[in-house]
Design a protein around this motif. Structure first.
Motif, PDB file in Angstrom:
ATOM      1  N   GLY A  23       4.506  -2.326  -0.247  1.00 49.12           N
ATOM      2  CA  GLY A  23       4.495  -1.151  -1.126  1.00 49.12           C
ATOM      3  C   GLY A  23       3.116  -0.938  -1.721  1.00 49.12           C
ATOM      4  N   THR A  24       2.958   0.128  -2.485  1.00 53.23           N
ATOM      5  CA  THR A  24       1.665   0.477  -3.086  1.00 53.23           C
ATOM      6  C   THR A  24       1.100  -0.662  -3.927  1.00 53.23           C
ATOM      7  OG1 THR A  24       2.178   2.821  -3.047  1.00 53.23           O
ATOM      8  CG2 THR A  24       0.577   2.143  -4.682  1.00 53.23           C
ATOM      9  N   ILE A  25       1.960  -1.425  -4.568  1.00 53.74           N
ATOM     10  CA  ILE A  25       1.515  -2.557  -5.392  1.00 53.74           C
ATOM     11  C   ILE A  25       0.680  -3.540  -4.556  1.00 53.74           C
ATOM     12  CG2 ILE A  25       3.636  -3.959  -5.053  1.00 53.74           C
ATOM     13  CD1 ILE A  25       3.461  -4.640  -8.082  1.00 53.74           C
ATOM     14  N   PRO A  76       5.242  -0.922   3.870  1.00 52.04           N
ATOM     15  CA  PRO A  76       5.439   0.242   2.998  1.00 52.04           C
ATOM     16  C   PRO A  76       6.957   0.438   2.877  1.00 52.04           C
ATOM     17  CG  PRO A  76       4.090   0.786   4.948  1.00 52.04           C
ATOM     18  CD  PRO A  76       4.672  -0.566   5.184  1.00 52.04           C
ATOM     19  N   SER A  77       7.450   0.854   1.723  1.00 48.62           N
ATOM     20  CA  SER A  77       8.914   0.859   1.590  1.00 48.62           C
ATOM     21  C   SER A  77       9.634   1.892   2.469  1.00 48.62           C
ATOM     22  CB  SER A  77       9.336   0.959   0.132  1.00 48.62           C
ATOM     23  OG  SER A  77       9.239   2.261  -0.365  1.00 48.62           O
ATOM     24  N   PRO A  78       8.975   2.977   2.968  1.00 51.67           N
ATOM     25  CA  PRO A  78       9.676   3.800   3.956  1.00 51.67           C
ATOM     26  C   PRO A  78       9.945   3.052   5.273  1.00 51.67           C
ATOM     27  CG  PRO A  78       7.968   5.083   2.893  1.00 51.67           C
ATOM     28  CD  PRO A  78       7.755   3.647   2.475  1.00 51.67           C
ATOM     29  N   GLY A  97       7.763  -1.409  -2.485  1.00 50.15           N
ATOM     30  CA  GLY A  97       7.331  -0.010  -2.555  1.00 50.15           C
ATOM     31  C   GLY A  97       8.348   0.799  -3.331  1.00 50.15           C
ATOM     32  N   THR A  98       7.864   1.834  -4.021  1.00 53.90           N
ATOM     33  CA  THR A  98       8.759   2.556  -4.922  1.00 53.90           C
ATOM     34  C   THR A  98       9.638   3.598  -4.208  1.00 53.90           C
ATOM     35  OG1 THR A  98       6.996   4.124  -5.404  1.00 53.90           O
ATOM     36  CG2 THR A  98       7.256   2.261  -6.914  1.00 53.90           C
ATOM     37  N   ASP A  99       9.228   4.018  -2.989  1.00 52.09           N
ATOM     38  CA  ASP A  99       9.975   5.101  -2.325  1.00 52.09           C
ATOM     39  C   ASP A  99      11.443   4.731  -2.083  1.00 52.09           C
ATOM     40  OD1 ASP A  99       7.622   6.527  -2.294  1.00 52.09           O
ATOM     41  OD2 ASP A  99       7.279   6.354  -0.140  1.00 52.09           O
ATOM     42  N   GLY A 126       7.301  -2.474  -8.859  1.00 52.73           N
ATOM     43  CA  GLY A 126       6.345  -1.916  -7.896  1.00 52.73           C
ATOM     44  C   GLY A 126       5.213  -1.273  -8.660  1.00 52.73           C
ATOM     45  N   ALA A 127       4.493  -0.391  -8.017  1.00 54.12           N
ATOM     46  CA  ALA A 127       3.382   0.299  -8.679  1.00 54.12           C
ATOM     47  C   ALA A 127       3.239   1.694  -8.096  1.00 54.12           C
ATOM     48  CB  ALA A 127       2.082  -0.470  -8.476  1.00 54.12           C
ATOM     49  N   MET A 128       2.673   2.577  -8.897  1.00 53.74           N
ATOM     50  CA  MET A 128       2.396   3.935  -8.433  1.00 53.74           C
ATOM     51  C   MET A 128       0.929   4.095  -8.050  1.00 53.74           C
ATOM     52  SD  MET A 128       5.272   5.281  -8.342  1.00 53.74           S
ATOM     53  CE  MET A 128       4.949   7.023  -8.089  1.00 53.74           C
TER      54      MET A 128
HETATM   55  N1  LIG Z   1       4.395   3.739  -4.932  1.00 53.32           N
HETATM   56  C1  LIG Z   1       4.799   3.285  -3.770  1.00 53.32           C
HETATM   57  O1  LIG Z   1       5.032   2.117  -3.601  1.00 53.32           O
HETATM   58  C2  LIG Z   1       5.005   4.302  -2.678  1.00 53.32           C
HETATM   59  C3  LIG Z   1       4.784   3.804  -1.261  1.00 53.32           C
HETATM   60  N2  LIG Z   1       4.794   4.923  -0.358  1.00 53.32           N
HETATM   61  C4  LIG Z   1       5.892   2.831  -0.848  1.00 53.32           C
HETATM   62  O2  LIG Z   1       7.025   3.057  -1.188  1.00 53.32           O
HETATM   63  O3  LIG Z   1       5.604   1.894  -0.147  1.00 53.32           O
END
Ligand SMILES: NC(=O)C[C@H](N)C(=O)O
Length: 322
Positions: A11-13, A52-54, A85-87, A110-112
């Motif tokens: 994820g973004t973090i 990445p969370s997607p 990841g936040t997604d 997670g983080a933005m």
């Molecule tokens: N803020 C995030 O983590 C978004 C990123 N696209 C994820 O979900 O991996």
């Protein structure tokens, strides 16, 4: 001394921004290099994924669930923190909340903003999540989501903003609690999500969103032989345009489990309206109204129910509606 398991999933973090402003994963997770020295807390860190969370699948969620089960049953961990990841964070949180029994704290964060961006929120959220996981009052609350000084329940939390650091919100209920500089404060207790363990996550369950003037076209295109269930994001309190509701009948007649939630951000879908396509007609035709979850969580719940062997319509309905 509390022993906390840290599972980094990506994820973004775990990402960094390049000179063009593009954000992508690193070879090695920058969060693993964070030297968090905390009194009374021992951290054991594993880079379980770097995705990445997607890219996270239900099979990945199953791997996480099994890892956490082992950590609490045989490795005497006092709590766990998962960076994600936040997604799709809310989906993994809900999956773990539904398949694991309540007990030791499991906290997701997670983080933005990625690890090298101005105002990055990753390390702050990570530290907050560790504080919550090590807190005595975090036990028996199910999976928690900690971001931006707030504590949310996995059952209700959702990502509400594309970029803002306060993206995670709990519509209708509000957050479970918050973190101050020195304290962790819980405002209320949450009712327990029905728990069902699974060993597989098979099933094709799409989500279809309703809209004004919706025809039956999308529903008519679905191949019944390849469909294990469907989640409808209906209008308002739980209603559909009349032609779409007729097409839904084809699925119900074929025995496909049909679950309904509202596309409204707040409130709870209920079978109220008796006009054509109204919720009470849909309910009488066999549509299940998922209680207090959004469509992505209702989808996971249906897949969990099916994989746990709930077969009869009444077993499934009881699980989905409570
Ligand atoms: N803020 C995030 O983590 C978004 C990123 N696209 C994820 O979900 O991996």
């Amino acid at each position: 001394m509390k022993k906390i398991l840290i599972l980094h999933t990506g994820g973004t973090i775990s990402m960094a921004e390049d000179a063009q402003g593009h954000v992508s994963p690193n070879e090695s997770n920058p969060m693993s290099a964070v030297n968090m020295q905390l009194d009374e807390v021992e951290l054991v860190t594993e880079d379980i994924f770097n995705l990445p969370s997607p890219h996270i699948t239900l099979s990945d969620m199953l791997v996480l669930k099994n890892r956490l089960k082992k950590a609490f049953l045989t490795e005497s961990f006092d709590g766990a923190v998962i960076t994600h990841g936040t997604d799709t964070l809310e989906e993994t949180a809900f999956f773990l909340d539904t398949t694991l029994e309540r007990g030791k704290p499991i906290v997701m964060t997670g983080a933005m903003r990625s690890s090298n961006e101005l105002g990055t929120d990753g390390i702050y959220n990570f530290l907050s999540a560790i504080r919550v996981a090590a807190d005595e009052h975090s036990h028996d609350r199910g999976v928690l989501v900690v971001m931006n000084d707030e504590i949310h329940s996995a059952r209700y939390v959702t990502k509400t903003h594309t970029t803002n650091v306060s993206t995670f919100q709990t519509p209708t209920h509000g957050p479970l609690g918050l973190l101050t500089k020195n304290k962790i404060i819980y405002f209320h207790n949450d009712s327990e999500n029905q728990h069902l363990d699974v060993h597989s996550v098979h099933g094709n369950v799409p989500i279809v969103k309703a809209f004004a003037g919706m025809s039956g076209q999308i529903l008519d295109l679905l191949d019944l032989d390849k469909l294990d269930g469907i989640v409808i994001e209906a209008l308002g309190a739980g209603n559909l345009p009349p032609i779409a509701s007729q097409s839904l009948q084809r699925l119900l007649d074929a025995g496909v489990p049909v679950v309904l939630v509202s596309r409204c951000f707040n409130g709870i879908a209920e079978p109220v309206y008796a006009y054509q396509g109204g919720g009470s007609q849909l309910y009488d035709a066999g549509v299940m109204f998922a209680d207090e979850v959004n469509s992505q969580k209702a989808r996971l719940k249906l897949i969990i129910g099916l994989n746990a062997g709930l077969e009869t319509p009444s077993q499934l309905r009881n699980f989905m509606e409570n």
